[in-house]
Design a protein around this motif. Structure first.
Motif, PDB file in Angstrom:
ATOM      1  N   VAL A 176       0.876  -1.167   0.000  1.00 40.90           N
ATOM      2  CA  VAL A 176       0.000   0.000   0.000  1.00 40.90           C
ATOM      3  C   VAL A 176       0.913   1.216   0.000  1.00 40.90           C
ATOM      4  CG1 VAL A 176      -1.859   1.247   1.153  1.00 40.90           C
ATOM      5  CG2 VAL A 176      -1.762  -1.244   1.293  1.00 40.90           C
ATOM      6  N   ALA A 177       0.820   2.050  -1.011  1.00 39.56           N
ATOM      7  CA  ALA A 177       1.706   3.197  -1.160  1.00 39.56           C
ATOM      8  C   ALA A 177       0.896   4.469  -1.371  1.00 39.56           C
ATOM      9  CB  ALA A 177       2.653   2.988  -2.347  1.00 39.56           C
ATOM     10  N   ASN A 178       1.354   5.538  -0.709  1.00 37.59           N
ATOM     11  CA  ASN A 178       0.712   6.838  -0.908  1.00 37.59           C
ATOM     12  C   ASN A 178       1.717   7.974  -0.994  1.00 37.59           C
ATOM     13  OD1 ASN A 178       1.531   6.947   1.750  1.00 37.59           O
ATOM     14  ND2 ASN A 178      -0.337   7.912   2.514  1.00 37.59           N
ATOM     15  N   GLY A 179       3.015   7.630  -1.214  1.00 45.05           N
ATOM     16  CA  GLY A 179       4.019   8.654  -1.418  1.00 45.05           C
ATOM     17  C   GLY A 179       4.690   9.134  -0.163  1.00 45.05           C
ATOM     18  N   ASP A 180       4.410   8.490   0.986  1.00 43.52           N
ATOM     19  CA  ASP A 180       5.104   8.933   2.195  1.00 43.52           C
ATOM     20  C   ASP A 180       6.542   8.424   2.173  1.00 43.52           C
ATOM     21  OD1 ASP A 180       4.958   6.286   2.710  1.00 43.52           O
ATOM     22  OD2 ASP A 180       3.959   6.448   4.655  1.00 43.52           O
ATOM     23  N   ASP A 181       7.276   8.654   3.230  1.00 38.36           N
ATOM     24  CA  ASP A 181       8.694   8.296   3.257  1.00 38.36           C
ATOM     25  C   ASP A 181       8.940   6.926   3.848  1.00 38.36           C
ATOM     26  OD1 ASP A 181       9.627  10.679   2.125  1.00 38.36           O
ATOM     27  OD2 ASP A 181       9.430  11.714   4.056  1.00 38.36           O
ATOM     28  N   ALA A 182       8.051   5.994   3.523  1.00 34.49           N
ATOM     29  CA  ALA A 182       8.195   4.634   4.050  1.00 34.49           C
ATOM     30  C   ALA A 182       9.015   3.742   3.135  1.00 34.49           C
ATOM     31  CB  ALA A 182       6.824   4.006   4.269  1.00 34.49           C
ATOM     32  N   GLY A 183       9.725   4.348   2.157  1.00 30.74           N
ATOM     33  CA  GLY A 183      10.480   3.538   1.216  1.00 30.74           C
ATOM     34  C   GLY A 183      11.579   2.717   1.850  1.00 30.74           C
TER      35      GLY A 183
ATOM     36  N   ALA B  70      -3.620   7.311 -15.046  1.00 31.03           N
ATOM     37  CA  ALA B  70      -2.673   8.292 -15.567  1.00 31.03           C
ATOM     38  C   ALA B  70      -2.038   9.105 -14.430  1.00 31.03           C
ATOM     39  CB  ALA B  70      -3.376   9.222 -16.547  1.00 31.03           C
ATOM     40  N   GLU B  71      -2.837   9.467 -13.416  1.00 32.96           N
ATOM     41  CA  GLU B  71      -2.318  10.240 -12.288  1.00 32.96           C
ATOM     42  C   GLU B  71      -1.278   9.451 -11.498  1.00 32.96           C
ATOM     43  OE1 GLU B  71      -2.889  13.282 -11.286  1.00 32.96           O
ATOM     44  OE2 GLU B  71      -4.817  13.968 -12.077  1.00 32.96           O
ATOM     45  N   LEU B  72      -1.533   8.162 -11.327  1.00 34.80           N
ATOM     46  CA  LEU B  72      -0.664   7.337 -10.484  1.00 34.80           C
ATOM     47  C   LEU B  72       0.447   6.643 -11.249  1.00 34.80           C
ATOM     48  CD1 LEU B  72      -3.492   5.831  -8.273  1.00 34.80           C
ATOM     49  CD2 LEU B  72      -1.520   7.079  -7.390  1.00 34.80           C
ATOM     50  N   GLY B  73       0.408   6.714 -12.586  1.00 35.29           N
ATOM     51  CA  GLY B  73       1.416   6.014 -13.370  1.00 35.29           C
ATOM     52  C   GLY B  73       1.292   4.515 -13.278  1.00 35.29           C
TER      53      GLY B  73
ATOM     54  N   GLN C 157      10.792   3.874  -6.628  1.00 31.63           N
ATOM     55  CA  GLN C 157       9.507   4.553  -6.712  1.00 31.63           C
ATOM     56  C   GLN C 157       8.957   4.415  -8.135  1.00 31.63           C
ATOM     57  OE1 GLN C 157       7.696   6.115  -4.349  1.00 31.63           O
ATOM     58  NE2 GLN C 157       9.186   5.547  -2.784  1.00 31.63           N
ATOM     59  N   PRO C 158       7.642   4.522  -8.313  1.00 33.10           N
ATOM     60  CA  PRO C 158       7.074   4.471  -9.662  1.00 33.10           C
ATOM     61  C   PRO C 158       7.705   5.497 -10.584  1.00 33.10           C
ATOM     62  CG  PRO C 158       5.342   4.361  -8.013  1.00 33.10           C
ATOM     63  CD  PRO C 158       6.616   4.643  -7.276  1.00 33.10           C
ATOM     64  N   GLU C 159       7.689   5.187 -11.884  1.00 37.88           N
ATOM     65  CA  GLU C 159       8.340   6.046 -12.863  1.00 37.88           C
ATOM     66  C   GLU C 159       7.768   7.463 -12.853  1.00 37.88           C
ATOM     67  OE1 GLU C 159      10.818   5.537 -14.916  1.00 37.88           O
ATOM     68  OE2 GLU C 159      11.225   3.456 -14.403  1.00 37.88           O
ATOM     69  N   HIS C 160       6.453   7.558 -12.806  1.00 38.50           N
ATOM     70  CA  HIS C 160       5.800   8.863 -12.844  1.00 38.50           C
ATOM     71  C   HIS C 160       4.994   9.034 -11.571  1.00 38.50           C
ATOM     72  CE1 HIS C 160       6.849   9.827 -17.017  1.00 38.50           C
ATOM     73  NE2 HIS C 160       6.690   8.533 -17.251  1.00 38.50           N
ATOM     74  N   LEU C 161       5.573   9.788 -10.635  1.00 36.75           N
ATOM     75  CA  LEU C 161       4.914   9.983  -9.364  1.00 36.75           C
ATOM     76  C   LEU C 161       3.935  11.150  -9.424  1.00 36.75           C
ATOM     77  CD1 LEU C 161       7.927   9.607  -6.924  1.00 36.75           C
ATOM     78  CD2 LEU C 161       6.074   7.995  -7.262  1.00 36.75           C
ATOM     79  N   PRO C 162       2.821  11.025  -8.722  1.00 37.97           N
ATOM     80  CA  PRO C 162       1.934  12.181  -8.594  1.00 37.97           C
ATOM     81  C   PRO C 162       2.609  13.250  -7.733  1.00 37.97           C
ATOM     82  CG  PRO C 162       0.838  10.115  -7.966  1.00 37.97           C
ATOM     83  CD  PRO C 162       2.296   9.839  -8.060  1.00 37.97           C
ATOM     84  N   GLN C 163       2.048  14.426  -7.731  1.00 35.81           N
ATOM     85  CA  GLN C 163       2.582  15.466  -6.876  1.00 35.81           C
ATOM     86  C   GLN C 163       2.336  15.112  -5.409  1.00 35.81           C
ATOM     87  OE1 GLN C 163       0.725  19.261  -6.513  1.00 35.81           O
ATOM     88  NE2 GLN C 163      -1.279  18.537  -7.207  1.00 35.81           N
ATOM     89  N   ARG C 164       3.174  15.659  -4.519  1.00 34.94           N
ATOM     90  CA  ARG C 164       3.030  15.397  -3.099  1.00 34.94           C
ATOM     91  C   ARG C 164       2.608  16.669  -2.386  1.00 34.94           C
ATOM     92  NH1 ARG C 164       8.248  12.383  -0.882  1.00 34.94           N
ATOM     93  NH2 ARG C 164       7.055  12.668   1.038  1.00 34.94           N
ATOM     94  N   LEU C 165       1.549  16.542  -1.602  1.00 32.75           N
ATOM     95  CA  LEU C 165       1.083  17.607  -0.726  1.00 32.75           C
ATOM     96  C   LEU C 165       0.947  17.029   0.677  1.00 32.75           C
ATOM     97  CD1 LEU C 165      -1.757  19.233  -2.895  1.00 32.75           C
ATOM     98  CD2 LEU C 165       0.595  20.043  -2.622  1.00 32.75           C
TER      99      LEU C 165
ATOM    100  N   ASP D 124      -3.691  14.366  -6.652  1.00 25.27           N
ATOM    101  CA  ASP D 124      -3.859  14.572  -8.088  1.00 25.27           C
ATOM    102  C   ASP D 124      -3.372  15.973  -8.465  1.00 25.27           C
ATOM    103  OD1 ASP D 124      -5.817  16.118  -6.970  1.00 25.27           O
ATOM    104  OD2 ASP D 124      -7.405  15.490  -8.324  1.00 25.27           O
ATOM    105  N   ARG D 125      -3.346  16.242  -9.762  1.00 23.13           N
ATOM    106  CA  ARG D 125      -2.804  17.516 -10.238  1.00 23.13           C
ATOM    107  C   ARG D 125      -3.587  18.708  -9.699  1.00 23.13           C
ATOM    108  NH1 ARG D 125      -2.782  14.173 -14.806  1.00 23.13           N
ATOM    109  NH2 ARG D 125      -0.710  13.595 -15.541  1.00 23.13           N
ATOM    110  N   ALA D 126      -4.885  18.529  -9.510  1.00 25.08           N
ATOM    111  CA  ALA D 126      -5.710  19.635  -9.012  1.00 25.08           C
ATOM    112  C   ALA D 126      -5.566  19.820  -7.505  1.00 25.08           C
ATOM    113  CB  ALA D 126      -7.176  19.387  -9.369  1.00 25.08           C
TER     114      ALA D 126
END
Length: 786
Positions: free
Chosen positions: A95-102, A466-469, A170-178, A184-186
């Motif tokens: 389960v991944a959401n872009g946090d620093d658990a890599g 597309a957002e998540l690659g 990490q995935p090739e195309h990462l979404p933006q991180r907030l 997502d982009r919006a």
């Protein structure tokens, strides 16, 4: 004991036996949801991958998750809480959401292997100059906000290869991180990727994962107004399954009420619906028991379709009731009908018997269920049900031939022109012409067009993907070899070409096992470039001379280098029970004496260019959409051959029963004409035929044969004709109403079956009247006597 008491005792005994059988079957029955049981044997590499391997692949196991409806900070907190909740759930691999658990991707026991996995030292040696640069950077890092993350790693990893690998994986195309997680982009939706342990072909496992995810979200959301959106193959299969179950349950409930109401209206006694349901229930339970005893698991589709197909068994007691009259022993009645009824049952069973030669396990189960179910229902009608019928008492069935309304209806029918051989030959020619000449494809091979998932849900899936690659689920590159080492080396040779293709815009990204697990040859080459203990001590001493670190600060680092230099190369089996295992297992498929490496792709802009790259490197770009279509075509071809065999066997069965060419032709003609008319009508409305239409045609043919056989059985005796008309009318109405409801379903599969059978019931009934009915003898005398 009085006759009525004996009948009541027998009825209760029958019900008790059914209840006990149901309990036993419930304990013995093992349900399965593996859709591969309804797939034919794969013949091409693409088909084999689709059936045997891709169900375990990364694309089919991904759930795409979006959380929206609240402030970004609140959504980020919910995203992180959801990830933590699912991280310990055994149904999810990643389960991944872009946090620093890599960092969790490399457990402590495998940390020394980072020097065999990283490409950092392929072009530049790990010497004093490199270490000095790294230590200078670490001094700066310790004075930055990242100090809390870096300080624990520093003694054993001054070059931060752990973080470098986590970033590279990490995935090739990462979404933006907030707020530390993906958006997502919006910036309105927090995004997560969840990979299930359950295979894509396991709807039961996917359903459990989806339900667990929704339950976890309900807990982390609290009082927030946020909402969860799910997409991906697993989410779609759960949506399809849930909707199918709800509609099937509703239709089954309505079917039960319709059956009870029509039976009461037809016979004006409450005994009719109660007694009429016993053979059908007996057949259903016997069919389930037979499948449970002959298979290691019963597929849900077998149960659902099986009960639909043995619905024809409800006609058997109807024929018995309509031909029953006061003064006639029910046993005599059943014996007189048995030859005709048995011929219909045998013919229908023969049609399903041909499923045994289809080469498909699911169809074999369906054949066992249907044949045993129909035979049991027929035998129960012949040898048990008569014992429950009162021949002369207050509960006796009235003679339907005495009905004035039915007589008037038959008088109108007799005015219809009889359809002779030239007439139905012309009708058959017209139907063939319409079916063959209508524009558009005759067969439907695209499985995606059978999905009831709405178009907006499919569009949302494409947007989230597309957002998540996320990887493309249509195209995949396949490398095959004798063992995992062979295919990993081939993947490494392919990777530079894929990088060039990505740079040129032919594709947006790719993923392959060699990205995480280099081949043993590459690992050994990296071991050879690692410095010896003496060389490393010298390089460290030189690098530390100009740094503020203590001379012994990096002893753990030296120990890890030595362990990496002397260790056996890391293998896929060494990654068991680690976060990397699920990723590797989805991209590196191992079989006895054979291995397959998959390269998942996303954003392919030039399919031909990617195919050429794959071919030059001994790989193959597989179009899984084309593979599924060719699989469907092969499946259909086998079923059509099975149906052709069934038609021959069916004709022989009818011949063995009737023994007269003219009677055989008259009985078979309505069924054959109905099949052609159904095809013509469907094609006239632009319907492309699929496998479910074929299954429905078999059911419609079985119904039509029954109607024709009983009109032939009536002969030219008016009263028998009236009884046959009553029986077939009641059978037709009950079947027609049920399948008309199916035709209104939102599920394409149910709609295909419902529309085909409903149309078949109408055509079979009308054509049986036009072709099979004989001229009544003594009609005037009968009318005068009334």
């Amino acid at each position: 004991m009085s006759p009525s008491a004996r009948r009541l005792a027998l009825a209760f005994a029958w019900l008790a036996l059914l209840a006990l059988a149901g309990l036993w079957i419930g304990r013995q029955l093992e349900m399965t949801g593996d859709l591969r049981r309804f797939m034919p044997a794969a013949r091409t590499p693409a088909q084999k991958l689709l059936i045997d391997e891709l169900g375990e692949g990364p694309g089919s196991r991904l759930l795409l998750v979006a959380i929206a409806g609240d402030e970004p900070a609140a959504l980020a907190a919910q995203s992180d809480a959801l990830r933590r909740a699912l991280a310990t759930d055994p149904r999810f691999a990643v389960v991944a959401n872009g946090d620093d658990a890599g960092l969790e991707a490399i457990p402590e026991r495998l940390r020394p292997y980072r020097y065999l996995l990283t490409p950092s030292f392929d072009a530049r040696a790990l010497d004093a100059d490199l270490l000095a640069e790294a230590l200078e950077e670490r001094v700066q890092d310790l004075g930055s906000p990242a100090a809390a993350l870096i300080e624990p790693l520093l003694p054993s990893d001054p070059t931060l290869e752990t973080l470098a690998l986590a970033d590279a994986w990490q995935p090739e195309h990462l979404p933006q991180r907030l707020h530390g997680v993906w958006f997502d982009r919006a910036g309105r939706q927090a995004l997560l990727l969840a990979q299930t342990h359950a295979a894509g072909f396991d709807p039961t496992g996917q359903a459990e994962a989806v339900h667990a995810l929704r339950a976890a979200f309900a807990q982390v959301r609290g009082d927030s107004a946020s909402q969860l959106e799910l997409s991906g193959p697993g989410a779609f299969s759960v949506e399809i399954g849930g909707r199918t179950q709800r509609e099937a349950s509703l239709i089954g409930t309505i079917d039960s009420f319709v059956f009870i109401a029509l039976m009461w209206l037809a016979y004006r006694t409450w005994r009719a619906p109660l007694l009429g349901g016993l053979p059908l229930a007996s057949g259903g339970l016997a069919g389930l028991a037979a499948v449970a005893l002959t298979s290691d698991g019963v597929h849900g589709i077998t149960v659902a379709f099986g009960f639909t197909l043995i619905g024809v068994a409800q006609d058997y007691p109807i024929h018995l009731f309509s031909h029953q009259r006061p003064g006639l022993s029910p046993w005599t009645n059943a014996r007189a009908l048995w030859r005709t009824l048995g011929t219909g049952v045998a013919s229908t069973c023969i049609a399903y018997l041909t499923f045994f030669v289809s080469g498909v396990e699911g169809l074999r189960q369906l054949a066992v269920f249907t044949i045993v179910g129909l035979a049991t229902a027929a035998l129960a009608t012949r040898f048990v049900l008569p014992a429950l019928i009162d021949a002369d008492g207050p509960g006796a069935f009235r003679d339907v031939a005495a009905s004035r309304r039915l007589a008037r209806l038959w008088d109108r029918v007799e005015r219809w022109p009889r359809l002779r051989a030239p007439g139905y030959a012309a009708l058959a020619a017209l139907a063939i012409a319409v079916a063959a000449l209508m524009p558009g494809s005759f067969w439907q091979n695209d499985l995606s067009r059978l999905t009831p998932v709405p178009a907006d849900a499919l569009a949302r899936d494409a947007r989230l993907r597309a957002e998540l690659g996320a990887p493309d689920v249509r195209y995949v590159i396949v490398l095959q070899g004798r063992n995992t080492e062979t295919v990993l080396q081939a993947s490494e040779r392919l990777r530079p070409a894929l990088e060039a293709a990505r740079t040129e815009g032919a594709l947006e990204g790719y993923d392959l096992a060699a990205r995480y697990l280099p081949s043993a040859a590459t690992q050994r080459a990296r071991q050879a470039r690692l410095p010896s203990p003496e060389a490393l001590d010298a390089a460290l001493s030189q690098a530390l001379a100009a740094s503020p670190f203590q001379p012994d600060a990096f002893a753990p680092f030296a120990a890890d280098i030595e362990r990496a230099r002397t260790a056996a190369p890391l293998r896929a089996t060494d990654l068991a029970r680690t976060p990397l295992a699920s990723t590797i297992d989805g991209l590196l498929l191992q079989r006895r004496g054979h291995a397959t490496a998959l390269v998942s792709l996303n954003g392919i802009a030039d399919v031909a260019a990617v195919a050429r790259i794959a071919e030059r490197h001994g790989a193959q770009l597989l179009d899984l959409k084309h593979a599924s279509e060719s699989l469907v075509a092969a499946y259909r071809e086998r079923v059509l051959w099975a149906l052709a065999l069934a038609a021959v066997l069916l004709a022989l069965t009818v011949w063995a029963s009737l023994r007269t060419p003219r009677r055989v032709l008259r009985v078979l003609a309505p069924m054959a004409l109905t099949t052609l008319l159904i095809l013509a009508v469907l094609r006239a409305f632009g319907v492309e035929l699929n496998l479910f239409h074929l299954v429905a045609l078999i059911l419609a043919a079985g119904l039509g044969l029954d109607y024709a056989l009983f009109f032939d059985h009536a002969g030219d005796e008016r009263e028998e004709q009236l009884r046959a008309l009553h029986a077939t009318a009641v059978c037709s109405l009950t079947t027609m109403l049920v399948f008309s409801l199916l035709a209104l379903s939102t599920i394409p599969v149910l709609r295909a079956i419902g529309s085909t059978v409903a149309l078949g019931v109408v055509c079979n009934f009308v054509l049986a009247l036009l072709i099979v009915r004989g001229p009544a003898q003594g009609a005037h005398a009968t009318e005068t006597s009334r």
